[in-house]
Design a protein around this motif. Structure first.
Motif, PDB file in Angstrom:
ATOM      1  N   PHE A 105      -8.824   4.803  10.186  1.00  0.00           N
ATOM      2  CA  PHE A 105      -9.352   4.148   8.883  1.00  0.00           C
ATOM      3  C   PHE A 105     -10.182   3.013   9.095  1.00  0.00           C
ATOM      4  O   PHE A 105     -10.108   2.232  10.023  1.00  0.00           O
ATOM      5  CB  PHE A 105      -8.139   3.738   8.428  1.00  0.00           C
ATOM      6  CG  PHE A 105      -7.034   4.785   7.629  1.00  0.00           C
ATOM      7  CD1 PHE A 105      -6.027   4.895   8.696  1.00  0.00           C
ATOM      8  CD2 PHE A 105      -7.422   5.494   6.597  1.00  0.00           C
ATOM      9  CE1 PHE A 105      -4.985   5.926   8.117  1.00  0.00           C
ATOM     10  CE2 PHE A 105      -6.556   6.429   6.246  1.00  0.00           C
ATOM     11  CZ  PHE A 105      -5.406   6.672   6.909  1.00  0.00           C
ATOM     12  N   PHE A 115       3.799   0.719   2.471  1.00  0.00           N
ATOM     13  CA  PHE A 115       3.582  -0.229   3.683  1.00  0.00           C
ATOM     14  C   PHE A 115       3.340  -1.597   2.986  1.00  0.00           C
ATOM     15  O   PHE A 115       2.772  -1.781   1.860  1.00  0.00           O
ATOM     16  CB  PHE A 115       2.329   0.065   4.401  1.00  0.00           C
ATOM     17  CG  PHE A 115       2.484   1.198   5.482  1.00  0.00           C
ATOM     18  CD1 PHE A 115       1.838   2.173   4.814  1.00  0.00           C
ATOM     19  CD2 PHE A 115       2.741   0.884   6.708  1.00  0.00           C
ATOM     20  CE1 PHE A 115       1.904   3.359   5.650  1.00  0.00           C
ATOM     21  CE2 PHE A 115       2.881   1.987   7.435  1.00  0.00           C
ATOM     22  CZ  PHE A 115       2.314   3.143   6.904  1.00  0.00           C
ATOM     23  N   PHE A 149      -9.370   0.969   1.650  1.00  0.00           N
ATOM     24  CA  PHE A 149      -9.484   1.773   2.980  1.00  0.00           C
ATOM     25  C   PHE A 149     -10.251   3.045   2.545  1.00  0.00           C
ATOM     26  O   PHE A 149     -10.230   3.708   1.429  1.00  0.00           O
ATOM     27  CB  PHE A 149      -8.152   2.298   3.419  1.00  0.00           C
ATOM     28  CG  PHE A 149      -7.448   1.176   4.257  1.00  0.00           C
ATOM     29  CD1 PHE A 149      -6.791   0.028   3.428  1.00  0.00           C
ATOM     30  CD2 PHE A 149      -7.499   0.938   5.380  1.00  0.00           C
ATOM     31  CE1 PHE A 149      -6.108  -1.104   3.927  1.00  0.00           C
ATOM     32  CE2 PHE A 149      -6.893  -0.129   6.360  1.00  0.00           C
ATOM     33  CZ  PHE A 149      -6.083  -0.873   5.392  1.00  0.00           C
ATOM     34  N   GLY A 150     -11.094   3.637   3.459  1.00  0.00           N
ATOM     35  CA  GLY A 150     -11.583   4.832   3.465  1.00  0.00           C
ATOM     36  C   GLY A 150     -10.655   6.056   3.685  1.00  0.00           C
ATOM     37  O   GLY A 150      -9.294   5.528   3.746  1.00  0.00           O
ATOM     38  N   PRO A 151     -10.663   7.345   3.463  1.00  0.00           N
ATOM     39  CA  PRO A 151     -10.132   8.513   3.510  1.00  0.00           C
ATOM     40  C   PRO A 151      -9.506   8.735   4.863  1.00  0.00           C
ATOM     41  O   PRO A 151      -8.275   9.275   5.049  1.00  0.00           O
ATOM     42  CB  PRO A 151     -10.798   9.532   2.972  1.00  0.00           C
ATOM     43  CG  PRO A 151     -12.131   9.127   3.080  1.00  0.00           C
ATOM     44  CD  PRO A 151     -12.170   7.654   3.283  1.00  0.00           C
ATOM     45  N   ARG A 196      -8.949  11.890  11.150  1.00  0.00           N
ATOM     46  CA  ARG A 196      -7.871  12.452  11.987  1.00  0.00           C
ATOM     47  C   ARG A 196      -8.634  13.118  13.449  1.00  0.00           C
ATOM     48  O   ARG A 196      -9.184  14.124  13.218  1.00  0.00           O
ATOM     49  CB  ARG A 196      -7.083  13.525  11.324  1.00  0.00           C
ATOM     50  CG  ARG A 196      -5.892  14.081  12.173  1.00  0.00           C
ATOM     51  CD  ARG A 196      -5.033  14.870  11.642  1.00  0.00           C
ATOM     52  NE  ARG A 196      -4.263  14.250  10.132  1.00  0.00           N
ATOM     53  CZ  ARG A 196      -3.334  13.523  10.409  1.00  0.00           C
ATOM     54  NH1 ARG A 196      -2.799  13.364  11.517  1.00  0.00           N
ATOM     55  NH2 ARG A 196      -2.847  13.133   9.050  1.00  0.00           N
ATOM     56  N   GLY A 235      -2.401  11.723   2.997  1.00  0.00           N
ATOM     57  CA  GLY A 235      -2.925  10.601   4.076  1.00  0.00           C
ATOM     58  C   GLY A 235      -3.759   9.287   3.678  1.00  0.00           C
ATOM     59  O   GLY A 235      -3.911   8.348   4.679  1.00  0.00           O
ATOM     60  N   GLU A 236      -4.321   9.194   2.441  1.00  0.00           N
ATOM     61  CA  GLU A 236      -4.961   7.967   2.133  1.00  0.00           C
ATOM     62  C   GLU A 236      -4.352   6.782   1.967  1.00  0.00           C
ATOM     63  O   GLU A 236      -2.979   6.815   1.793  1.00  0.00           O
ATOM     64  CB  GLU A 236      -6.044   8.339   0.930  1.00  0.00           C
ATOM     65  CG  GLU A 236      -5.242   8.378  -0.285  1.00  0.00           C
ATOM     66  CD  GLU A 236      -4.868   9.854  -0.544  1.00  0.00           C
ATOM     67  OE1 GLU A 236      -4.510  10.743   0.362  1.00  0.00           O
ATOM     68  OE2 GLU A 236      -4.596  10.030  -1.837  1.00  0.00           O
ATOM     69  N   LEU A 237      -4.931   5.685   2.186  1.00  0.00           N
ATOM     70  CA  LEU A 237      -4.078   4.372   1.916  1.00  0.00           C
ATOM     71  C   LEU A 237      -4.598   3.904   0.729  1.00  0.00           C
ATOM     72  O   LEU A 237      -5.550   3.513   0.406  1.00  0.00           O
ATOM     73  CB  LEU A 237      -4.325   3.348   3.075  1.00  0.00           C
ATOM     74  CG  LEU A 237      -3.722   3.448   4.277  1.00  0.00           C
ATOM     75  CD1 LEU A 237      -4.275   2.834   5.448  1.00  0.00           C
ATOM     76  CD2 LEU A 237      -2.171   3.343   4.201  1.00  0.00           C
ATOM     77  N   GLN A 289       0.880   5.392   0.780  1.00  0.00           N
ATOM     78  CA  GLN A 289       0.350   6.295   1.610  1.00  0.00           C
ATOM     79  C   GLN A 289       0.796   7.889   1.448  1.00  0.00           C
ATOM     80  O   GLN A 289       1.996   8.264   2.107  1.00  0.00           O
ATOM     81  CB  GLN A 289       0.160   6.156   3.168  1.00  0.00           C
ATOM     82  CG  GLN A 289      -0.615   7.257   4.054  1.00  0.00           C
ATOM     83  CD  GLN A 289      -0.734   6.796   5.457  1.00  0.00           C
ATOM     84  OE1 GLN A 289       0.239   6.418   6.104  1.00  0.00           O
ATOM     85  NE2 GLN A 289      -1.868   6.890   5.988  1.00  0.00           N
ATOM     86  N   TYR A 297       0.803  -1.227  -0.019  1.00  0.00           N
ATOM     87  CA  TYR A 297      -0.059   0.045  -0.063  1.00  0.00           C
ATOM     88  C   TYR A 297       0.926   1.263  -0.036  1.00  0.00           C
ATOM     89  O   TYR A 297       1.902   1.138   0.327  1.00  0.00           O
ATOM     90  CB  TYR A 297      -0.897   0.048   1.347  1.00  0.00           C
ATOM     91  CG  TYR A 297      -2.092  -0.975   1.322  1.00  0.00           C
ATOM     92  CD1 TYR A 297      -1.687  -2.272   1.685  1.00  0.00           C
ATOM     93  CD2 TYR A 297      -3.343  -0.618   0.871  1.00  0.00           C
ATOM     94  CE1 TYR A 297      -3.003  -3.020   1.714  1.00  0.00           C
ATOM     95  CE2 TYR A 297      -4.322  -1.247   0.989  1.00  0.00           C
ATOM     96  CZ  TYR A 297      -4.113  -2.633   1.581  1.00  0.00           C
ATOM     97  OH  TYR A 297      -5.344  -3.601   1.303  1.00  0.00           O
TER      98      TYR A 297
END
Lengths: 113, 111
Positions: free
Chosen positions: B90, A91, B102-104, B107, A43-45, A39, A37
């Motif tokens: 997440f 990751f 995954f979602g965004p 935080r 910030g998104e995966l 990032q 993955y």
């Protein structure tokens, strides 16, 4: 016990260089999946690739390639001709049935212009 | 097809306050999970659900509750927030190819 090790905490290269991110895993199962993955700083995966334990063929997708070697329990990721947009934390992860993901600590890749 | 959505994107709480993080998916996936991501710790699973009405604890469940009343939604509730719950959260769903998407992320800061 399952474990994923990404020994490289941070890598910095100049744009257009090739770079390889290492991933070593431990598992006692014969059936498992390996993942990479990305990032980015936002910030998104982002899912990059999934490999199952029975498929050791290397994979190439554009500038990305992955080398899976069961003999050394490694699943390394190479970026060819790196670009600034490749800067991110990457990751490696392992799962035995796709449910519980065991994550490496991540490798921060910095591509300098 | 929005995939996995999470709300809010950012939130600040005071210690002791409660809040619910929302997760929704429109892919009809059965398996959903919540992770938290902390610096130097990677991602750790908090709770997960394999289908509506079924939930189970992950690696770090203390201080969190979940429910799954339908296929689409999987909210995560903090009943009494603590500073140790400051993190990025997440939600993820498992596809038919055994890949988690995954979602965004949310935080969350607990003061």
């Amino acid at each position: 016990a399952q474990k994923v090790t990404q020994a490289q905490t941070e890598i910095s290269v100049v744009e257009k260089e090739d770079v390889t991110l290492d991933c070593v895993y431990e598992t006692r199962d014969t059936t498992y999946y390996l993942f990479w993955y990305k990032q980015p700083p936002s910030g998104e995966l982002v899912f990059l690739i999934r490999r199952n334990s029975f498929d050791e063929q290397n994979e190439i997708s554009g500038r990305y390639s992955w080398n899976f070697q069961k003999s050394t329990s490694s699943f390394n990721f190479t970026i060819t001709a790196s670009q600034v947009v490749d800067s991110a934390v990457y990751f490696c992860a392992l799962s035995e049935l796709g449910y519980q993901l065991i994550w490496g600590a991540g490798t921060k890749l910095i591509i300098k212009p | 097809n929005a995939g996995v959505t999470q709300t809010p994107k950012f939130h600040i709480l005071k210690t002791g306050q409660s809040m619910t993080l929302q997760c929704a998916q429109d892919m009809n996936h059965g398996y959903l999970s919540w992770y938290r991501q902390d610096p130097g710790m990677g991602l750790r699973r908090i709770h997960y659900s394999v289908a509506a009405g079924i939930t189970d604890k992950g690696e770090v469940p203390d201080g969190y509750n979940v429910s799954r009343s339908n296929t689409e939604d999987f909210p995560l509730r903090l009943e009494s927030a603590a500073p140790s719950q400051t993190s990025v959260y997440f939600c993820a769903s498992l596809s038919c190819t055994d890949t988690q998407y995954f979602g965004p992320g949310t935080r969350l800061t607990v003061l």
